[in-house]
Design a protein around this motif. Structure first.
Motif, mmCIF file in Angstrom:
data_model
loop_
_atom_site.group_PDB
_atom_site.id
_atom_site.type_symbol
_atom_site.label_atom_id
_atom_site.label_comp_id
_atom_site.label_asym_id
_atom_site.label_seq_id
_atom_site.Cartn_x
_atom_site.Cartn_y
_atom_site.Cartn_z
ATOM 1 N N GLN A 9 49.409 4.802 40.129
ATOM 2 C CA GLN A 9 49.435 3.453 39.614
ATOM 3 C C GLN A 9 48.606 3.389 38.348
ATOM 4 O OE1 GLN A 9 48.042 0.890 42.677
ATOM 5 N NE2 GLN A 9 49.993 0.898 43.748
ATOM 6 N N ASN A 10 49.018 2.545 37.444
ATOM 7 C CA ASN A 10 48.241 2.302 36.240
ATOM 8 C C ASN A 10 47.239 1.200 36.557
ATOM 9 O OD1 ASN A 10 49.720 4.136 34.667
ATOM 10 N ND2 ASN A 10 51.350 2.642 34.451
ATOM 11 N N THR A 11 45.974 1.434 36.224
ATOM 12 C CA THR A 11 44.959 0.422 36.476
ATOM 13 C C THR A 11 44.273 0.081 35.177
ATOM 14 O OG1 THR A 11 43.308 2.097 36.971
ATOM 15 C CG2 THR A 11 44.521 1.196 38.832
ATOM 16 N N THR A 12 43.959 -1.191 35.006
ATOM 17 C CA THR A 12 43.311 -1.666 33.793
ATOM 18 C C THR A 12 41.918 -2.135 34.129
ATOM 19 O OG1 THR A 12 45.423 -2.405 32.940
ATOM 20 C CG2 THR A 12 43.464 -3.327 31.900
ATOM 21 N N GLN A 13 40.985 -1.826 33.249
ATOM 22 C CA GLN A 13 39.615 -2.282 33.413
ATOM 23 C C GLN A 13 39.127 -2.753 32.053
ATOM 24 O OE1 GLN A 13 36.970 0.873 34.460
ATOM 25 N NE2 GLN A 13 35.318 -0.513 34.936
ATOM 26 N N VAL A 14 38.790 -4.009 31.951
ATOM 27 C CA VAL A 14 38.213 -4.533 30.730
ATOM 28 C C VAL A 14 36.727 -4.660 30.976
ATOM 29 C CG1 VAL A 14 38.198 -6.426 29.087
ATOM 30 C CG2 VAL A 14 40.335 -5.753 30.171
ATOM 31 N N LEU A 15 35.910 -3.863 30.281
ATOM 32 C CA LEU A 15 34.490 -3.818 30.544
ATOM 33 C C LEU A 15 33.706 -4.877 29.788
ATOM 34 C CD1 LEU A 15 34.001 0.027 30.550
ATOM 35 C CD2 LEU A 15 34.355 -1.486 32.480
ATOM 36 N N THR A 23 34.761 -8.613 24.533
ATOM 37 C CA THR A 23 34.946 -8.517 23.095
ATOM 38 C C THR A 23 35.139 -7.111 22.576
ATOM 39 O OG1 THR A 23 32.573 -8.451 22.762
ATOM 40 C CG2 THR A 23 33.651 -10.606 22.645
ATOM 41 N N GLY A 24 34.585 -6.092 23.219
ATOM 42 C CA GLY A 24 34.586 -4.834 22.529
ATOM 43 C C GLY A 24 35.015 -3.578 23.239
ATOM 44 N N HIS A 25 35.411 -3.618 24.516
ATOM 45 C CA HIS A 25 35.726 -2.375 25.189
ATOM 46 C C HIS A 25 36.889 -2.588 26.149
ATOM 47 C CE1 HIS A 25 34.050 1.305 27.619
ATOM 48 N NE2 HIS A 25 35.304 1.433 27.274
ATOM 49 N N PHE A 26 37.891 -1.730 26.014
ATOM 50 C CA PHE A 26 39.060 -1.753 26.890
ATOM 51 C C PHE A 26 39.257 -0.355 27.430
ATOM 52 C CE2 PHE A 26 43.615 -0.817 27.258
ATOM 53 C CZ PHE A 26 44.000 -1.773 28.186
ATOM 54 N N SER A 27 39.592 -0.249 28.708
ATOM 55 C CA SER A 27 39.807 1.058 29.318
ATOM 56 C C SER A 27 40.925 0.940 30.344
ATOM 57 C CB SER A 27 38.512 1.533 29.983
ATOM 58 O OG SER A 27 38.702 2.776 30.601
ATOM 59 N N VAL A 28 41.802 1.935 30.372
ATOM 60 C CA VAL A 28 42.914 1.931 31.324
ATOM 61 C C VAL A 28 43.240 3.369 31.730
ATOM 62 C CG1 VAL A 28 44.654 1.931 29.480
ATOM 63 C CG2 VAL A 28 45.260 1.055 31.735
ATOM 64 N N LEU A 29 43.560 3.569 33.019
ATOM 65 C CA LEU A 29 44.055 4.849 33.520
ATOM 66 C C LEU A 29 45.579 4.794 33.520
ATOM 67 C CD1 LEU A 29 41.755 5.582 36.587
ATOM 68 C CD2 LEU A 29 41.825 6.807 34.409
ATOM 69 N N LEU A 30 46.207 5.868 33.035
ATOM 70 C CA LEU A 30 47.655 5.915 32.936
ATOM 71 C C LEU A 30 48.178 7.239 33.468
ATOM 72 C CD1 LEU A 30 47.644 4.511 29.350
ATOM 73 C CD2 LEU A 30 48.661 3.332 31.286
ATOM 74 N N SER A 31 49.394 7.207 33.982
ATOM 75 C CA SER A 31 50.002 8.448 34.462
ATOM 76 C C SER A 31 50.336 9.350 33.278
ATOM 77 C CB SER A 31 51.256 8.151 35.283
ATOM 78 O OG SER A 31 52.218 7.509 34.493
ATOM 79 N N ARG A 91 42.883 8.703 30.611
ATOM 80 C CA ARG A 91 42.253 7.426 30.309
ATOM 81 C C ARG A 91 42.339 7.145 28.817
ATOM 82 N NH1 ARG A 91 38.966 4.077 32.743
ATOM 83 N NH2 ARG A 91 38.482 5.546 34.406
ATOM 84 N N LEU A 92 42.760 5.926 28.512
ATOM 85 C CA LEU A 92 42.706 5.406 27.145
ATOM 86 C C LEU A 92 41.552 4.419 27.093
ATOM 87 C CD1 LEU A 92 43.803 4.658 24.275
ATOM 88 C CD2 LEU A 92 45.192 2.920 25.450
ATOM 89 N N ALA A 93 40.693 4.560 26.103
ATOM 90 C CA ALA A 93 39.615 3.596 25.884
ATOM 91 C C ALA A 93 39.619 3.181 24.421
ATOM 92 C CB ALA A 93 38.260 4.194 26.268
ATOM 93 N N LEU A 94 39.403 1.898 24.190
ATOM 94 C CA LEU A 94 39.254 1.343 22.848
ATOM 95 C C LEU A 94 37.888 0.687 22.793
ATOM 96 C CD1 LEU A 94 42.729 -0.409 22.517
ATOM 97 C CD2 LEU A 94 42.082 1.838 21.651
#
Length: 143
Positions: free
Chosen positions: A4-10, A13-21, A74-77
């Motif tokens: 499953q793809n899960t999203t986590q916004v930490l 304003t400044g940090h986005f992180s998501v796990l993707l297949s 993991r993608l993080a911005l």
């Protein structure tokens, strides 16, 4: 195994992180989620377009070369006042990316050349084992 793809916004304003297949679908979703997050956080249009291409290349590399069955990437911005940092982490720390001339006949091998051309800085960080993170930074204030 169904991932499953899960999203986590930490931070709002400044940090986005998501796990993707680690699949072509996961790589496409990485780009779409990144573009949406950047629009929501008012990243300048020109930077958003460049960053979308960087995300696409890094996510495709993670899904292609960093793929391990049953493990996500993991993608993080991370947005700071002057810099947008893009990070893609996979679980193939032993397989480090290298810039190399692409084969004229090949369909692949140009991703890091594109990153080199688009990013203001990029690099690779190891760890924790067995992970590696390929990152790229785009300056938000351009001369």
């Amino acid at each position: 195994m169904n991932q499953q793809n899960t999203t986590q916004v930490l931070s709002p304003t400044g940090h986005f992180s998501v796990l993707l297949s680690p699949t072509p679908r996961g790589a496409r979703l990485a780009r779409l989620l990144a573009v949406e997050w950047m629009r929501d956080h008012e990243v300048p249009y020109g930077v958003t377009e460049t960053a979308a291409q960087v995300v696409a290349e890094l996510a495709t590399n993670a899904a292609t070369h960093g793929r391990v069955a049953g493990r996500s990437f993991r993608l993080a911005l991370l947005s700071q006042p002057d810099v947008l940092r893009i990070e893609v982490t996979d679980t193939r720390g032993e397989d480090l990316p290298r810039l190399q001339p692409p084969s004229p006949e090949g369909d692949s091998g140009r991703g890091l050349l594109i990153i080199e051309a688009l990013a203001d800085r990029w690099g690779v960080e190891l760890g924790p084992a067995p992970r590696k993170t390929v990152w790229a930074e785009l300056d938000l204030t351009r001369p």
